[in-house]
Design an enzyme around this catalytic site. Structure first.
Site, PDB file in Angstrom:
ATOM      1  N   ASN A 166      43.463  39.598  47.670  1.00 14.27           N
ATOM      2  CA  ASN A 166      43.142  40.941  47.217  1.00 14.27           C
ATOM      3  C   ASN A 166      44.400  41.617  46.702  1.00 14.27           C
ATOM      4  OD1 ASN A 166      41.956  43.397  46.681  1.00 14.27           O
ATOM      5  ND2 ASN A 166      40.583  43.238  48.469  1.00 14.27           N
TER       6      ASN A 166
ATOM      7  N   GLU B   2      30.856  42.065  40.768  1.00 17.80           N
ATOM      8  CA  GLU B   2      30.526  42.857  41.957  1.00 17.80           C
ATOM      9  C   GLU B   2      29.576  44.025  41.664  1.00 17.80           C
ATOM     10  OE1 GLU B   2      33.696  44.895  44.679  1.00 17.80           O
ATOM     11  OE2 GLU B   2      32.936  43.102  45.681  1.00 17.80           O
TER      12      GLU B   2
ATOM     13  N   LYS C 103      28.967  41.390  50.515  1.00 19.57           N
ATOM     14  CA  LYS C 103      30.293  42.031  50.637  1.00 19.57           C
ATOM     15  C   LYS C 103      30.214  43.057  51.760  1.00 19.57           C
ATOM     16  CE  LYS C 103      34.451  42.135  48.719  1.00 19.57           C
ATOM     17  NZ  LYS C 103      34.819  43.087  47.688  1.00 19.57           N
TER      18      LYS C 103
ATOM     19  N   GLU D 263      41.281  38.921  43.318  1.00 21.77           N
ATOM     20  CA  GLU D 263      40.363  40.056  43.517  1.00 21.77           C
ATOM     21  C   GLU D 263      41.045  41.387  43.205  1.00 21.77           C
ATOM     22  OE1 GLU D 263      39.313  40.008  47.647  1.00 21.77           O
ATOM     23  OE2 GLU D 263      38.397  38.042  47.594  1.00 21.77           O
ATOM     24  N   SER D 264      40.332  42.276  42.575  1.00 18.48           N
ATOM     25  CA  SER D 264      40.739  43.677  42.357  1.00 18.48           C
ATOM     26  C   SER D 264      41.718  43.883  41.210  1.00 18.48           C
ATOM     27  CB  SER D 264      41.359  44.281  43.636  1.00 18.48           C
ATOM     28  OG  SER D 264      40.449  44.281  44.711  1.00 18.48           O
TER      29      SER D 264
ATOM     30  N   GLU E 229      39.535  36.531  52.974  1.00 21.83           N
ATOM     31  CA  GLU E 229      40.360  37.406  52.122  1.00 21.83           C
ATOM     32  C   GLU E 229      41.700  37.691  52.774  1.00 21.83           C
ATOM     33  OE1 GLU E 229      38.478  40.752  49.918  1.00 21.83           O
ATOM     34  OE2 GLU E 229      39.815  41.982  51.140  1.00 21.83           O
TER      35      GLU E 229
ATOM     36  N   LYS F 215      28.691  47.253  42.818  1.00 20.67           N
ATOM     37  CA  LYS F 215      29.377  48.247  43.656  1.00 20.67           C
ATOM     38  C   LYS F 215      29.173  49.621  43.026  1.00 20.67           C
ATOM     39  CE  LYS F 215      33.986  48.260  43.449  1.00 20.67           C
ATOM     40  NZ  LYS F 215      35.438  48.030  43.790  1.00 20.67           N
TER      41      LYS F 215
HETATM   42  O1  LIG Z   1      38.030  49.437  46.665  1.00 16.52           O
HETATM   43  C1  LIG Z   1      38.326  50.117  47.675  1.00 16.52           C
HETATM   44  O2  LIG Z   1      38.599  51.320  47.633  1.00 16.52           O
HETATM   45  C2  LIG Z   1      38.359  49.459  49.026  1.00 16.52           C
HETATM   46  C3  LIG Z   1      38.827  50.185  50.118  1.00 16.52           C
HETATM   47  C4  LIG Z   1      38.837  49.573  51.373  1.00 16.52           C
HETATM   48  C5  LIG Z   1      38.368  48.273  51.537  1.00 16.52           C
HETATM   49  C6  LIG Z   1      37.891  47.546  50.449  1.00 16.52           C
HETATM   50  C7  LIG Z   1      37.892  48.145  49.186  1.00 16.52           C
HETATM   51  N1  LIG Z   1      37.426  47.485  48.071  1.00 16.52           N
HETATM   52  C8  LIG Z   1      36.792  46.208  48.160  1.00 16.52           C
HETATM   53  C9  LIG Z   1      37.404  45.360  47.136  1.00 16.52           C
HETATM   54  O3  LIG Z   1      38.322  44.695  47.432  1.00 16.52           O
HETATM   55  C10 LIG Z   1      36.895  45.502  45.740  1.00 16.52           C
HETATM   56  O4  LIG Z   1      35.579  46.003  45.765  1.00 16.52           O
HETATM   57  C11 LIG Z   1      36.857  44.197  44.964  1.00 16.52           C
HETATM   58  O5  LIG Z   1      37.997  43.417  45.188  1.00 16.52           O
HETATM   59  C12 LIG Z   1      36.726  44.504  43.461  1.00 16.52           C
HETATM   60  O6  LIG Z   1      37.845  45.291  43.078  1.00 16.52           O
HETATM   61  P1  LIG Z   1      37.803  46.080  41.647  1.00 16.52           P
HETATM   62  O7  LIG Z   1      37.528  45.054  40.573  1.00 16.52           O
HETATM   63  O8  LIG Z   1      39.162  46.708  41.495  1.00 16.52           O
HETATM   64  O9  LIG Z   1      36.704  47.087  41.732  1.00 16.52           O
END
Ligand SMILES: O=C(O)c1ccccc1NCC(=O)[C@H](O)[C@H](O)COP(=O)(O)O
Length: 380
Positions: free
Chosen positions: A298, A164, A227, A334-335, A276, A166
């Site tokens: 997520n 990602e 995204k 994810e995340s 998602e 970001k």
């Molecule tokens: O990441 C946030 O704070 C967030 C808040 C509200 C809606 C979406 C958000 N994030 C998007 C995502 O889910 C992440 O960018 C993506 O899954 C990657 O997660 P990470 O590897 O933990 O950065």
């Protein structure tokens, strides 16, 4: 003024008025959606949008949905827009906002969606759907996002990586100051990412559609996920004009009818749709929608920011896992993925792809970050 209820005049929804207009002078048929939209939209731009809005408001859904539950039964807590009256009122130099009213977002996701509603309304005024036709006709060819994930998984035996791009997020603030999206994307591609995810929301993630277009123009070969927080089909057309190969639909925001209809529009363009989910209820809803072949779990609760990778395991256990395997759906974890153990854990749970932002974008060399994340080199 906690809990003060303020009588507000009944609000005639503009939507209902335009829906009436829509019904009186416009019969909505679903043939070739993009072509049909352009054939008619010039005369009835609002009519199409009103129908979409009508669906998104949980009104009579024009698109057939395999899920028969009403919007209320779907457990969607995120409200599309403020529910009554002005969001706040000013007294002299002070602005007052009543607590617990229908005009204060209950969490960041709802705030993002309310902001997106205003943002897209303004964008659609500037770039009505029919005006996108030329840009669509000259957009770069669509690349197979799901196919790239499947190939990478077969090649490496590890979950395919959606890396990602970001810069910042509501939960973590600015992740990388020296943020050069094309350089980051190139490092991801060199490091073995199967696909890329590019944040396009400006206000909360410091992303942009121009980042997406620049990465696409740069010669990066990996398919690109736009995204974006999609609430209106117009965003799908706009994402395509910027070079998107896949879009994101969030089940906690969109009713089944919208997911069903928007994924069909995406398919008309050859785009993949990542739907998602965060909990069992959303997973069960999405598994009932025909044609969904890519589901993201997520691990971040987008309302509380709590991250728990066991959420992936929980949603893939038992009958749900069986259905996913039977339907050959690719699941994306994810995340919150930072180590080889995290990757192994979600792979064991049943994912064939992962979407990773923070742990990679913060690295001085994001490509090397990928090898560290997997514990080995996954580049081809
Ligand atoms: O990441 C946030 O704070 C967030 C808040 C509200 C809606 C979406 C958000 N994030 C998007 C995502 O889910 C992440 O960018 C993506 O899954 C990657 O997660 P990470 O590897 O933990 O950065």
């Amino acid at each position: 003024m906690e809990g003060t209820s303020v009588a507000t005049p009944p609000r005639v929804s503009l939507l209902n008025a335009s829906a009436l207009k829509c019904r009186n002078n416009f019969l909505v048929r679903r043939r070739s959606i993009p072509g049909y939209l352009f054939e008619n939209t010039r005369r009835n731009n609002n009519a199409i949008n009103c129908v979409l809005s009508q669906e998104s408001e949980g009104g009579a859904s024009v698109a057939s949905s395999s899920s028969s539950s009403s919007v209320d039964d779907q457990g969607i807590k995120i409200r599309r827009r403020p529910t009554s009256g002005p969001p706040s009122h000013a007294v002299g130099p002070f602005e007052f906002r009543l607590q617990n009213d229908g005009n204060t977002p209950r969490n960041i996701l709802e705030e993002i969606i309310w902001n997106k509603d205003v943002e897209i309304t303004q964008l659609k005024e500037k770039k009505p759907l029919y005006s996108l036709k030329k840009a669509l006709d000259t957009a770069p060819p669509v690349r197979d996002f799901v196919g790239a994930l499947r190939s990478a998984y077969l090649r490496t035996g590890a979950p395919a990586l959606i890396a990602e791009v970001k810069k910042a997020s509501p939960s973590r603030g600015v992740l990388r100051e020296d943020f050069h999206p094309v350089n980051i994307a190139q490092a991801y591609e060199n490091g073995g990412a199967a696909c890329l995810s590019v944040l396009t929301d400006e206000k909360y993630f410091q992303g942009s559609f121009e980042n997406l277009a620049a990465i696409r123009r740069s010669g990066i070969k990996r398919p690109l996920l736009c995204k974006e927080f999609i609430i209106d089909a117009w965003q799908i057309y706009y994402a395509r004009t910027k070079g998107a190969d896949a879009i994101l639909l969030i089940a906690s925001v969109l009713p089944d009818a919208d997911i069903n209809y928007m994924s069909k529009i995406a398919k008309k363009f050859g785009l993949s749709t990542l739907v998602e989910v965060h909990n069992e209820s959303e997973m069960d809803r999405v598994l009932r929608i025909d044609g969904i072949d890519l589901i993201g779990i997520n691990n971040r609760n987008l309302e509380t920011f709590e991250v728990d990778i066991s959420n992936t395991k929980k949603l893939l256990e038992g009958k749900r896992g069986e259905i996913i395997r039977q339907k050959d759906i690719i699941v994306v974890g994810e995340s919150g993925l930072f180590t080889p153990d995290d990757i192994a854990y979600v792979q064991e749970a049943g994912v064939k792809a992962v979407l990773v932002g923070e742990s990679l974008v913060k690295q001085s060399d994001p490509g090397k970050g990928i090898a560290d994340l997997y514990g080995r080199n996954i580049s081809s």
